[in-house]
Design a protein around this motif. Structure first.
Motif, PDB file in Angstrom:
ATOM      1  N   ARG A 256       0.836  -1.203   0.000  1.00  0.00           N
ATOM      2  CA  ARG A 256       0.000   0.000   0.000  1.00  0.00           C
ATOM      3  C   ARG A 256       0.870   1.252   0.000  1.00  0.00           C
ATOM      4  O   ARG A 256       0.594   2.215  -0.724  1.00  0.00           O
ATOM      5  N   ILE A 257       1.914   1.243   0.812  1.00  0.00           N
ATOM      6  CA  ILE A 257       2.819   2.392   0.863  1.00  0.00           C
ATOM      7  C   ILE A 257       3.503   2.596  -0.487  1.00  0.00           C
ATOM      8  O   ILE A 257       3.619   3.728  -0.987  1.00  0.00           O
ATOM      9  N   THR A 258       3.947   1.504  -1.100  1.00  0.00           N
ATOM     10  CA  THR A 258       4.580   1.602  -2.416  1.00  0.00           C
ATOM     11  C   THR A 258       3.632   2.226  -3.430  1.00  0.00           C
ATOM     12  O   THR A 258       4.011   3.092  -4.233  1.00  0.00           O
ATOM     13  N   SER A 259       2.380   1.802  -3.399  1.00  0.00           N
ATOM     14  CA  SER A 259       1.374   2.349  -4.310  1.00  0.00           C
ATOM     15  C   SER A 259       1.166   3.844  -4.058  1.00  0.00           C
ATOM     16  O   SER A 259       1.064   4.643  -5.000  1.00  0.00           O
ATOM     17  N   PHE A 260       1.111   4.239  -2.787  1.00  0.00           N
ATOM     18  CA  PHE A 260       0.930   5.650  -2.451  1.00  0.00           C
ATOM     19  C   PHE A 260       2.118   6.489  -2.924  1.00  0.00           C
ATOM     20  O   PHE A 260       1.951   7.591  -3.462  1.00  0.00           O
ATOM     21  N   GLU A 261       3.314   5.970  -2.706  1.00  0.00           N
ATOM     22  CA  GLU A 261       4.502   6.725  -3.068  1.00  0.00           C
ATOM     23  C   GLU A 261       4.587   6.970  -4.567  1.00  0.00           C
ATOM     24  O   GLU A 261       5.133   7.990  -5.011  1.00  0.00           O
ATOM     25  N   LYS A 262       4.025   6.082  -5.353  1.00  0.00           N
ATOM     26  CA  LYS A 262       4.010   6.257  -6.797  1.00  0.00           C
ATOM     27  C   LYS A 262       3.041   7.357  -7.235  1.00  0.00           C
ATOM     28  O   LYS A 262       3.049   7.767  -8.397  1.00  0.00           O
ATOM     29  N   GLN A 263       2.209   7.800  -6.304  1.00  0.00           N
ATOM     30  CA  GLN A 263       1.203   8.817  -6.633  1.00  0.00           C
ATOM     31  C   GLN A 263       1.619  10.223  -6.188  1.00  0.00           C
ATOM     32  O   GLN A 263       0.796  11.135  -6.175  1.00  0.00           O
ATOM     33  N   THR A 264       2.900  10.403  -5.878  1.00  0.00           N
ATOM     34  CA  THR A 264       3.358  11.695  -5.363  1.00  0.00           C
ATOM     35  C   THR A 264       3.035  12.841  -6.319  1.00  0.00           C
ATOM     36  O   THR A 264       2.473  13.873  -5.922  1.00  0.00           O
ATOM     37  N   GLU A 265       3.372  12.670  -7.577  1.00  0.00           N
ATOM     38  CA  GLU A 265       3.121  13.737  -8.556  1.00  0.00           C
ATOM     39  C   GLU A 265       1.628  13.932  -8.774  1.00  0.00           C
ATOM     40  O   GLU A 265       1.156  15.066  -8.898  1.00  0.00           O
ATOM     41  N   LEU A 266       0.885  12.836  -8.836  1.00  0.00           N
ATOM     42  CA  LEU A 266      -0.562  12.931  -9.015  1.00  0.00           C
ATOM     43  C   LEU A 266      -1.192  13.716  -7.868  1.00  0.00           C
ATOM     44  O   LEU A 266      -2.008  14.624  -8.104  1.00  0.00           O
ATOM     45  N   ALA A 267      -0.822  13.381  -6.642  1.00  0.00           N
ATOM     46  CA  ALA A 267      -1.399  14.063  -5.481  1.00  0.00           C
ATOM     47  C   ALA A 267      -1.066  15.556  -5.509  1.00  0.00           C
ATOM     48  O   ALA A 267      -1.941  16.414  -5.280  1.00  0.00           O
ATOM     49  N   ALA A 268       0.206  15.889  -5.806  1.00  0.00           N
ATOM     50  CA  ALA A 268       0.627  17.289  -5.818  1.00  0.00           C
ATOM     51  C   ALA A 268      -0.046  18.078  -6.937  1.00  0.00           C
ATOM     52  O   ALA A 268      -0.249  19.298  -6.815  1.00  0.00           O
ATOM     53  N   SER A 269      -0.418  17.397  -8.016  1.00  0.00           N
ATOM     54  CA  SER A 269      -1.010  18.091  -9.165  1.00  0.00           C
ATOM     55  C   SER A 269      -2.380  18.674  -8.874  1.00  0.00           C
ATOM     56  O   SER A 269      -2.896  19.478  -9.651  1.00  0.00           O
ATOM     57  N   THR A 270      -2.966  18.299  -7.750  1.00  0.00           N
ATOM     58  CA  THR A 270      -4.300  18.803  -7.407  1.00  0.00           C
ATOM     59  C   THR A 270      -4.256  19.939  -6.393  1.00  0.00           C
ATOM     60  O   THR A 270      -5.299  20.452  -5.986  1.00  0.00           O
ATOM     61  N   ASP A 271      -3.047  20.342  -5.954  1.00  0.00           N
ATOM     62  CA  ASP A 271      -2.910  21.450  -5.013  1.00  0.00           C
ATOM     63  C   ASP A 271      -2.903  22.785  -5.767  1.00  0.00           C
ATOM     64  O   ASP A 271      -2.515  22.864  -6.950  1.00  0.00           O
ATOM     65  N   PHE A 272      -3.317  23.865  -5.080  1.00  0.00           N
ATOM     66  CA  PHE A 272      -3.079  25.197  -5.620  1.00  0.00           C
ATOM     67  C   PHE A 272      -1.560  25.412  -5.687  1.00  0.00           C
ATOM     68  O   PHE A 272      -0.817  24.929  -4.826  1.00  0.00           O
ATOM     69  N   PRO A 273      -1.089  26.113  -6.683  1.00  0.00           N
ATOM     70  CA  PRO A 273       0.337  26.474  -6.739  1.00  0.00           C
ATOM     71  C   PRO A 273       0.726  27.255  -5.488  1.00  0.00           C
ATOM     72  O   PRO A 273      -0.107  27.947  -4.902  1.00  0.00           O
ATOM     73  N   PRO A 274       1.983  27.143  -5.035  1.00  0.00           N
ATOM     74  CA  PRO A 274       2.400  27.785  -3.770  1.00  0.00           C
ATOM     75  C   PRO A 274       2.117  29.278  -3.708  1.00  0.00           C
ATOM     76  O   PRO A 274       1.927  29.823  -2.627  1.00  0.00           O
ATOM     77  N   ASP A 275       2.116  29.958  -4.866  1.00  0.00           N
ATOM     78  CA  ASP A 275       1.930  31.414  -4.838  1.00  0.00           C
ATOM     79  C   ASP A 275       0.483  31.820  -4.972  1.00  0.00           C
ATOM     80  O   ASP A 275       0.177  33.004  -5.160  1.00  0.00           O
ATOM     81  N   GLU A 276      -0.440  30.908  -4.883  1.00  0.00           N
ATOM     82  CA  GLU A 276      -1.873  31.267  -5.018  1.00  0.00           C
ATOM     83  C   GLU A 276      -2.592  31.036  -3.686  1.00  0.00           C
ATOM     84  O   GLU A 276      -2.217  30.225  -2.883  1.00  0.00           O
TER      85      GLU A 276
END
Length: 280
Positions: free
Chosen positions: A260-280
């Protein structure tokens, strides 16, 4: 060895019975709930001063509160509450009836939740205590043909983990016990099986049938040793949040969690892609 008073649900068989026998033999007091008092008549006869049987169906929330309130009032203090009552239900999700689903949720999940909630005011008032929730390594690992059992165990583990954080300031410890397969009535007596559909024959959903047949080999877990480890855990400070009992259970749990952890770690970019950019 410190003498304690325990409240345990479902003591007519399985872990509840084993825990009760060991505790009474060492001189502790036990309030044990059962649906049929005849199944613990021997304990009542042998330990008239230290064993108190209470007739209780944990699906009756009002009765749960009445039993808890009466037990604390009669015994002044209860040191450990063990939420043990429950059963297994096997069959593919499609094979289960609405009534079967409602009943296992009412017993394994809602019944456990309401028991714990009912004890909290008393434990706070007396300055602490210990709550032990009997779960299963099926609260971390899921197998086909056991969906509703897993639903209740995953649910009660989330509840108990949250409550553990809420009540720690009051000196109340919470432990979730996750046993593996054991030679108890849970597997070879009380397990309930759906009305099986031929469409699922030969599929993973019916693989449980082999496990439930003692002719295919008995479960590796020793209920007496497991009960002893549960009792010993009350002396551990701080309370362990989780205890996995059984080498196979631990191995399977660790394997699943690592995957499960391995699967989650592979989603790092996917998870970050849904955040507001740091300057917004």
């Amino acid at each position: 060895m410190t003498s304690r008073t325990w409240l345990i649900t479902g003591v007519s068989s399985g872990f509840g019975r084993e825990l009760t026998e060991q505790l009474l033999a060492r001189g502790d007091r036990v309030v044990g709930t059962v649906r049929d008092p005849g199944k613990v008549a021997d304990l009542a006869g042998e330990y008239p001063d230290t064993f108190h049987a209470e007739v209780l169906d944990v699906t009756d929330t009002a009765a749960v509160r009445q039993t808890v309130d009466r037990s604390f009032a009669d015994l002044d203090r209860i040191d450990v509450v063990i939420s043990n009552a429950g059963y297994g239900l096997f069959g593919a999700a499609e094979e289960l009836t609405d009534a079967q689903i409602d009943h296992i949720i009412a017993t394994n999940l809602t019944g456990s939740i309401q028991l714990i909630r009912a004890t909290l005011p008393h434990l706070r008032a007396q300055g602490g205590g210990r709550i032990i929730q009997i779960s299963s390594y099926g609260g971390q690992v899921a197998f086909p043909g056991n969906s509703m059992y897993h639903a209740t165990k995953w649910g009660i583990e989330g509840f108990a983990e949250s409550v553990a954080q809420e009540v720690a300031p009051f000196g109340i410890g919470v432990t979730i016990v996750e046993p593996g397969g054991a030679r108890t009535d849970f597997r070879y007596g009380s397990a309930r099986v759906a009305d099986l559909m031929p469409e699922y024959d030969g599929t993973p959903a019916h693989a449980f049938q082999k496990m439930l047949d003692p002719a295919n080999g008995l479960a590796p877990g020793d209920p007496a040793r497991m009960a002893a480890r549960i009792i010993e855990s009350v002396d551990v400070e701080p309370a362990p949040l989780r205890m996995v009992l059984g080498s196979q259970a631990l191995e399977n749990t660790v394997t699943v969690l690592r995957d499960r952890i391995t699967s989650f770690e592979k989603q790092t970019e996917l998870a970050a892609s849904t955040d507001f950019p740091p300057d917004e």
